[in-house]
Structures are given as structure tokens and as C-alpha cells.
Design an enzyme around this catalytic site. Structure first.
Site, PDB file in Angstrom:
ATOM      1  N   HIS A  70      42.600  36.927  33.952  1.00  0.00           N
ATOM      2  CA  HIS A  70      43.542  37.698  34.766  1.00  0.00           C
ATOM      3  C   HIS A  70      44.777  38.010  33.928  1.00  0.00           C
ATOM      4  CE1 HIS A  70      41.392  36.050  38.515  1.00  0.00           C
ATOM      5  NE2 HIS A  70      40.994  37.286  38.260  1.00  0.00           N
ATOM      6  N   GLU A  73      48.332  36.284  34.031  1.00  0.00           N
ATOM      7  CA  GLU A  73      48.415  34.819  33.990  1.00  0.00           C
ATOM      8  C   GLU A  73      48.671  34.358  32.553  1.00  0.00           C
ATOM      9  OE1 GLU A  73      44.863  33.681  36.183  1.00  0.00           O
ATOM     10  OE2 GLU A  73      45.488  34.898  37.903  1.00  0.00           O
ATOM     11  N   ARG A 125      46.472  42.553  37.180  1.00  0.00           N
ATOM     12  CA  ARG A 125      45.509  41.441  37.208  1.00  0.00           C
ATOM     13  C   ARG A 125      44.161  41.787  36.548  1.00  0.00           C
ATOM     14  NH1 ARG A 125      43.667  37.090  40.852  1.00  0.00           N
ATOM     15  NH2 ARG A 125      41.519  37.383  41.504  1.00  0.00           N
ATOM     16  N   HIS A 224      43.448  29.601  34.509  1.00  0.00           N
ATOM     17  CA  HIS A 224      44.131  30.603  35.330  1.00  0.00           C
ATOM     18  C   HIS A 224      45.508  30.063  35.711  1.00  0.00           C
ATOM     19  CE1 HIS A 224      40.685  33.362  36.406  1.00  0.00           C
ATOM     20  NE2 HIS A 224      40.027  32.352  35.864  1.00  0.00           N
ATOM     21  N   GLU A 299      43.882  25.955  37.591  1.00  0.00           N
ATOM     22  CA  GLU A 299      45.036  26.794  37.942  1.00  0.00           C
ATOM     23  C   GLU A 299      46.288  26.058  37.472  1.00  0.00           C
ATOM     24  OE1 GLU A 299      44.974  29.778  39.391  1.00  0.00           O
ATOM     25  OE2 GLU A 299      43.047  29.917  40.426  1.00  0.00           O
TER      26      GLU A 299
HETATM   27  O1  0X9 Z   1      40.801  34.068  42.687  1.00  0.00           O
HETATM   28  C1  0X9 Z   1      40.523  33.713  41.533  1.00  0.00           C
HETATM   29  O2  0X9 Z   1      39.801  34.380  40.790  1.00  0.00           O
HETATM   30  C2  0X9 Z   1      41.101  32.399  40.998  1.00  0.00           C
HETATM   31  N1  0X9 Z   1      42.471  32.277  41.407  1.00  0.00           N
HETATM   32  S1  0X9 Z   1      43.618  33.264  40.759  1.00  0.00           S
HETATM   33  O3  0X9 Z   1      44.857  33.076  41.501  1.00  0.00           O
HETATM   34  N2  0X9 Z   1      43.915  32.820  39.265  1.00  0.00           N
HETATM   35  O4  0X9 Z   1      43.154  34.613  40.789  1.00  0.00           O
HETATM   36  C3  0X9 Z   1      40.325  31.232  41.542  1.00  0.00           C
HETATM   37  C4  0X9 Z   1      38.842  31.223  41.300  1.00  0.00           C
HETATM   38  C5  0X9 Z   1      38.243  29.914  41.703  1.00  0.00           C
HETATM   39  N3  0X9 Z   1      36.801  29.890  41.622  1.00  0.00           N
HETATM   40  C6  0X9 Z   1      36.021  30.335  42.623  1.00  0.00           C
HETATM   41  N4  0X9 Z   1      36.470  30.683  43.783  1.00  0.00           N
HETATM   42  N5  0X9 Z   1      34.721  30.394  42.373  1.00  0.00           N
HETATM   43 ZN    ZN Z   2      43.361  33.995  37.717  1.00  0.00          ZN
END
Ligand code: 0X9
Ligand code: ZN
Length: 337
Positions: A70, A73, A125, A224, A299
Site C-alpha cells: 500500500h 504506508e 493506496r 503494512h 500492521e
Molecule cells: O486491508 C488491508 O489490506 C490490510 N490493512 S491496511 O490498513 N494496511 O490496508 C489488512 C489485511 C489483513 N489480511 C486480510 N484481511 N487477509
Molecule cells: Zn496496507
């Protein structure tokens, strides 16, 4: 020489220059490899750190770490380069760790998006691809029927925030399944899953590399920000994998190591519950499709005070605690049967 520091956030060219510098200065320890090109033609580079085969002449297990999937980040990319710095320039401190495992690190997984956050839009993003013909073809892009959402849709289209795909919705794992949710069919949305699984050269390059090396890669870790969480599969369902408690045990030990450095509190748990359900995410893909047992999303700092705009003064403290957690994961995963 090179210009890398951990006092500020660096541009893509600086970071690639640092990787190439390390490959030249530590030729027996480091290898830099180009695994593909981004939509705009930037090199997708990984850096491998290995002290060679083990005593029996077999290749060691390895850990894959990517960051910057992303674009906004930034801390994830800065932490990945810090980890590279420790493993390579301070390798004498990590001989036992390097005896246990090889490292494959991709600090800028989405270079077009990363550069765009430096030049145009700090909070971008996604990737920067255009999929014009694809995004025009059907009802699913026109779910927005209310007059306000129509206006918002076409305003965004006009002002051009409809480029790009969320790479972490673009992997081929329950891709786009709307009963799961967490991904959008709207190209203007931040979680747009793309016109098809692996539509993005960036996700394709990662998946192809990992698939070719899935027999030795024992751990998949994607960095992330933000929220200080260590997420365990799955993201696409609230059900748990059979080895859930093993993965949680490692994550909990990593969380403790992180807290020990300077008191930063992480939460640990299954992605779909602790955060939200998603489809097409790289952690789920790595575990379900590539068969990599230890798959985690981390994260990093903070919990929202600065959010994505984490000040550069927090790079070193964030990197130190993250590195402590990553070492626990790498060690425990390498030793797991
Ligand atoms: O939403 C996402 O892609 C991730 N959070 S972010 O705020 N960095 O965008 C989390 C992804 C976690 N993994 C899964 N949900 N499989
Ligand atoms: Zn992310």
C-alpha cells in the site's frame, strides 16, 4: 556509496540504489534480483540474504518479507530497509539467525504508488494501472445508484482518482467474492479488487516468485500500517486454519518481544475478526495457495494519532521493535516441524 538513512523517508531510486550497493559490497551474502516490472515500468526488486546451504548441503528454509504494497504506508518500507541493514551490514550480530534461515525482502512492492505518494497524493493506496476497457463493462461498476453516489463516482472519475487496483485485494484467493466483502468492484474505490485476479504486474511478480520457491519459503510476512496488530489467517472467513493455535503462539511471542523493546502494545488475532474480512489478500493467498504455513500481516505503528503520516522521527523506534518481533517469527517458524 549510498544515501540511505533512517532519519527520513526515502524515494524509490534511493532505496533501489541501496539494494544495489549492498549487493556489490557484500557479494557472498547478498543477491538482488528483479522479479518483474511495475505498470509504469519500474523494476520490482527483491534482496536475498543467505549464508549458504546448511551443514547437510541442503538449502535453508527462507522467510519472505514484503513492504510498501500500500503506497501510503511509508513506515513499512522504511522498516524493511532497516531489517535489510541489520541482516547485511550488522550480519556478525546475527550469525545464529542466519544459520537458521535465509531472507527474501521486497521493500517496495508497489513502486508506482509509492512514487505517486511522494509527487502527487500523499494518501494514495493502490497501484497506478489503468483498466479502461475493463471498468466500463458492466453492472457491477454501477452499483452506485443514488444520485449522491453517482455524483461522487463521476466526480472522482473526472478528477482522476480511479486509477489503480488495491494489490491486497488482487490475489487469486476468493477473489471478489461478495459474500465475504471487504473488496470493491468500483475502480474509483480504494479497495478496488481489479478487473481480474492478478491483473496487476506487481501482484503477479510476487505470486510467480513465491510459487517458484514455495518449497523453501516457510514464512510469508507482509508489512503494512497502521494499528499495531499481528494478523493471523484467515481474512476471507471467520473459520480458523487447523494450525491456528501454533500461528497464534508464535504471534503472541512476537508481540511480547515487541513490547519489551519500548512498551509498544500490539494486538494479535485472526484478520477477519480483529480487523475485517477481505478477499484477494496476500497473506491468505500465501497460506492457502502457496502452502506457506506461517503467513502473517503486520500492521505497524501507530494507532491513529498520526496514522499513515507517521513522523520520520518514529522510523528507528518502530523499526527496532518490529525487528525484534520479526526475529521471533523467523526463528520459531524456521524451527517448527
Ligand atoms: O486491508 C488491508 O489490506 C490490510 N490493512 S491496511 O490498513 N494496511 O490496508 C489488512 C489485511 C489483513 N489480511 C486480510 N484481511 N487477509
Ligand atoms: Zn496496507
Amino acid at each position: 556509496g549510498h544515501t540511505m538513512t533512517w532519519k527520513r523517508y526515502h524515494r524509490y531510486d534511493d532505496i533501489m540504489g541501496y539494494l544495489d550497493y549492498l549487493a556489490e559490497k557484500f557479494p557472498t551474502l547478498v543477491e538482488v534480483q528483479e522479479i518483474g516490472s511495475s505498470f509504469e515500468g519500474r523494476a520490482l526488486k527483491i534482496l536475498k540474504v543467505s549464508t549458504g546451504a546448511n551443514k547437510n548441503g541442503e538449502p535453508k528454509p527462507s522467510i519472505w518479507i514484503d513492504a510498501g504494497m500500500h503506497a501510503r504506508e511509508w513506515i513499512s518500507t522504511a522498516v524493511a530497509t532497516y531489517i535489510i541493514n541489520q541482516l547485511v551490514e550488522k550480519n556478525a550480530n546475527y550469525t545464529r539467525l542466519l544459520d537458521l534461515t535465509d531472507w527474501i525482502i521486497m521493500p517496495v512492492a508497489n513502486p508506482d504508488g509509492y512514487e505517486f505518494t511522494h509527487t502527487n497524493d500523499r494518501l494514495w493506496r493502490k497501484t497506478r494501472s489503468t483498466h479502461e476497457s475493463d471498468s466500463d463493462d458492466g453492472d457491477e461498476t454501477r452499483q452506485a445508484t443514488g444520485i449522491l453516489s453517482m455524483i461522487s463516482h463521476y466526480t472522482k472519475w473526472f478528477f482522476g482518482s480511479c486509477e489503480g487496483v488495491d494489490p491486497n485485494r488482487n490475489f487469486n484467493i476468493h477473489w471478489g467474492e461478495d459474500k465475504v466483502g471487504g473488496a470493491s468492484t468500483d475502480p474509483c474505490h480504494d479497495t478496488y479488487a481489479g478487473p481480474s485476479p492478478f491483473s496487476e504486474p506487481e501482484t503477479r511478480a510476487i505470486a510467480n516468485y513465491i510459487m517458484r520457491h514455495k518449497d523453501t519459503i516457510k514464512t510469508y510476512l507482509t508489512l503494512h500500517s497502521y494499528s499495531q496488530m499481528l494478523l493471523v489467517p484467515w481474512g476471507f472467513t471467520r473459520e480458523r486454519p487447523a494450525d491456528f493455535s501454533h500461528l497464534m503462539d508464535i504471534a503472541t511471542k512476537a508481540k511480547q518481544a515487541i513490547a519489551k523493546v519500548s512498551g509498544t502494545e500490539y494486538r494479535v488475532g485472526p484478520a477477519a475478526e480483529l480487523l475485517y474480512p477481505t478477499t484477494g489478500s496476500s497473506d491468505d493467498w500465501a497460506k492457502a495457495k502457496a502452502g506457506i504455513k506461517h503467513a502473517y500481516t503486520m500492521e505497524l505503528r501507530d494507532r491513529g494519532a498520526y496514522g499513515f503520516l507517521l513522523p520520520a522521527s518514529q522510523i528507528v523506534p518502530t523499526a527496532r521493535e518490529t525487528w525484534a518481533g520479526v526475529r521471533v517469527i523467523a526463528r520459531m517458524a524456521a524451527l517448527a516441524p
